[in-house]
Design a protein around this motif. Sequence first.
Motif, PDB file in Angstrom:
ATOM      1  N   ASP A 160       0.424 -14.401  -9.468  1.00  0.00           N
ATOM      2  CA  ASP A 160       0.938 -15.100  -8.292  1.00  0.00           C
ATOM      3  C   ASP A 160       1.490 -14.103  -7.275  1.00  0.00           C
ATOM      4  OD1 ASP A 160       0.276 -17.286  -9.784  1.00  0.00           O
ATOM      5  OD2 ASP A 160       2.328 -17.674 -10.448  1.00  0.00           O
ATOM      6  N   ASN A 161       1.299 -14.404  -6.011  1.00  0.00           N
ATOM      7  CA  ASN A 161       1.678 -13.480  -4.943  1.00  0.00           C
ATOM      8  C   ASN A 161       3.142 -13.054  -5.002  1.00  0.00           C
ATOM      9  OD1 ASN A 161       2.462 -16.132  -4.245  1.00  0.00           O
ATOM     10  ND2 ASN A 161       2.382 -15.692  -2.059  1.00  0.00           N
ATOM     11  N   ILE A 162       4.026 -13.993  -5.315  1.00  0.00           N
ATOM     12  CA  ILE A 162       5.453 -13.672  -5.298  1.00  0.00           C
ATOM     13  C   ILE A 162       5.811 -12.712  -6.426  1.00  0.00           C
ATOM     14  CG2 ILE A 162       6.213 -15.627  -6.714  1.00  0.00           C
ATOM     15  CD1 ILE A 162       7.933 -14.226  -3.533  1.00  0.00           C
ATOM     16  N   ILE A 163       5.082 -12.779  -7.542  1.00  0.00           N
ATOM     17  CA  ILE A 163       5.302 -11.849  -8.650  1.00  0.00           C
ATOM     18  C   ILE A 163       4.787 -10.462  -8.261  1.00  0.00           C
ATOM     19  CG2 ILE A 163       4.742 -11.341 -11.055  1.00  0.00           C
ATOM     20  CD1 ILE A 163       4.536 -14.358 -11.529  1.00  0.00           C
ATOM     21  N   LEU A 164       3.647 -10.434  -7.584  1.00  0.00           N
ATOM     22  CA  LEU A 164       3.086  -9.159  -7.121  1.00  0.00           C
ATOM     23  C   LEU A 164       3.989  -8.509  -6.074  1.00  0.00           C
ATOM     24  CD1 LEU A 164      -0.699 -10.106  -6.814  1.00  0.00           C
ATOM     25  CD2 LEU A 164       0.438  -8.886  -8.694  1.00  0.00           C
ATOM     26  N   ILE A 165       4.600  -9.322  -5.230  1.00  0.00           N
ATOM     27  CA  ILE A 165       5.527  -8.786  -4.219  1.00  0.00           C
ATOM     28  C   ILE A 165       6.695  -8.090  -4.913  1.00  0.00           C
ATOM     29  CG2 ILE A 165       7.226  -9.453  -2.470  1.00  0.00           C
ATOM     30  CD1 ILE A 165       5.184 -11.607  -1.566  1.00  0.00           C
ATOM     31  N   GLY A 166       7.177  -8.684  -6.009  1.00  0.00           N
ATOM     32  CA  GLY A 166       8.251  -8.058  -6.774  1.00  0.00           C
ATOM     33  C   GLY A 166       7.838  -6.700  -7.317  1.00  0.00           C
ATOM     34  N   MET A 167       6.600  -6.596  -7.782  1.00  0.00           N
ATOM     35  CA  MET A 167       6.094  -5.305  -8.267  1.00  0.00           C
ATOM     36  C   MET A 167       5.997  -4.300  -7.130  1.00  0.00           C
ATOM     37  SD  MET A 167       3.023  -6.602 -10.755  1.00  0.00           S
ATOM     38  CE  MET A 167       3.315  -7.754 -12.110  1.00  0.00           C
TER      39      MET A 167
END
Length: 276
Positions: free
Chosen positions: A209-216
Motif C-alpha cells: 500500500d502506498n502509505i506503507i511505502l511512504i513510511g519506508m
Amino acid sequence: MKKLLKWPSFMLILILSLVLSGCSTGTDTPSASGGGDAETKGTIEQIKERGKLIAGVKYDTKLFGLKDPASGNVEGFDIDIAKALAKQILGDETKVELKEVTSKTRIPMLQNGDIDIIIATMTITDERKEQVDFSDVYFEAGQSLLVKNDSAITGLESLSGVKVLAVKGSTSAQNIREKAPDAEVLEFDNYQDAFTALKAGKGEALTTDNIILIGMQQTDNSFQLVGGNFTSEPYGMAIRKGDTAFVEEVNTLLKSMQDSGEYDTLHEKWLGAKPE
C-alpha cells in the motif's frame, strides 16, 4: 413348557437391546452439541474482566505501527486508535497490550483468541469477510511500487521479468500476480525484511500500500514511489466472526473520533495532513 420359556427370553433380550439403544442416543446428543450449557462470552465482556484490551498490531510499519528498537515502544496511527478503543471500553488508554502480528499471522491469532482485535493496515476483502468481521473503513490506501531513484521502472507495464518483493499473506502479493503476471514475485514474512531485501538488491521493486511505502521512503530517500495507485485498499479493524456487539463498539468509536475531530488530529500527526 420349553416353548413358553424361550419366548419370554427372546422378548427380554429385545427389550433390553431397545433400552440400551435409547440410552446411547440420549447420551450422544449433548456431546454433539458441545456441552450445551456453556455460553461463549463476547469480546467486550472478556476485555472488561481481564482489565485490558489485547490488540494485534504491526511492529514494522512506519506511520501505522513501528517498534523503536531503542525504547521498545510501538508507535503509529494504528497504535493510537488501539489506545482510544481501550479508553472507550475501560476508561484508560494505557490498558492495552500490543501484540505483534504480520499479514500472515493476524487472522489465525484472532481466531485462536490470542488477540481481541486486529488493527494492522488490513484491507477489507470478500475473502477475508468469510473468516472475520470488519469495522467500518478507517483509512483508504492504494497499492503502489517502491523503486530506487535511478530505476527504469515507471509502473506496472515495466515489470515483465522483474523481481518484485511483497509480503506473505498480503493482498499486494495477490494483486501484483494478477496485474503483472510476467513479474517474478518474492515474498517475505514482514515489511522490514522485504525493504531490507530491496536495499540489498534482491529485487528491483517492492509493492504494498502506498502509505506503507511512504513510511519506508521516509527512512531512506534514495527510493521513490512510481506508477501511482493501481488498487483500492480500504482498511478495517478485524473482529472475530459473529461478534456483532464488538463490531458496533468499534464503529461507535470511529464515529466519535470523526465527530470530535480526534481522527483528523491523529491523521495529521502521523500522516502529515488532515484527510481529504
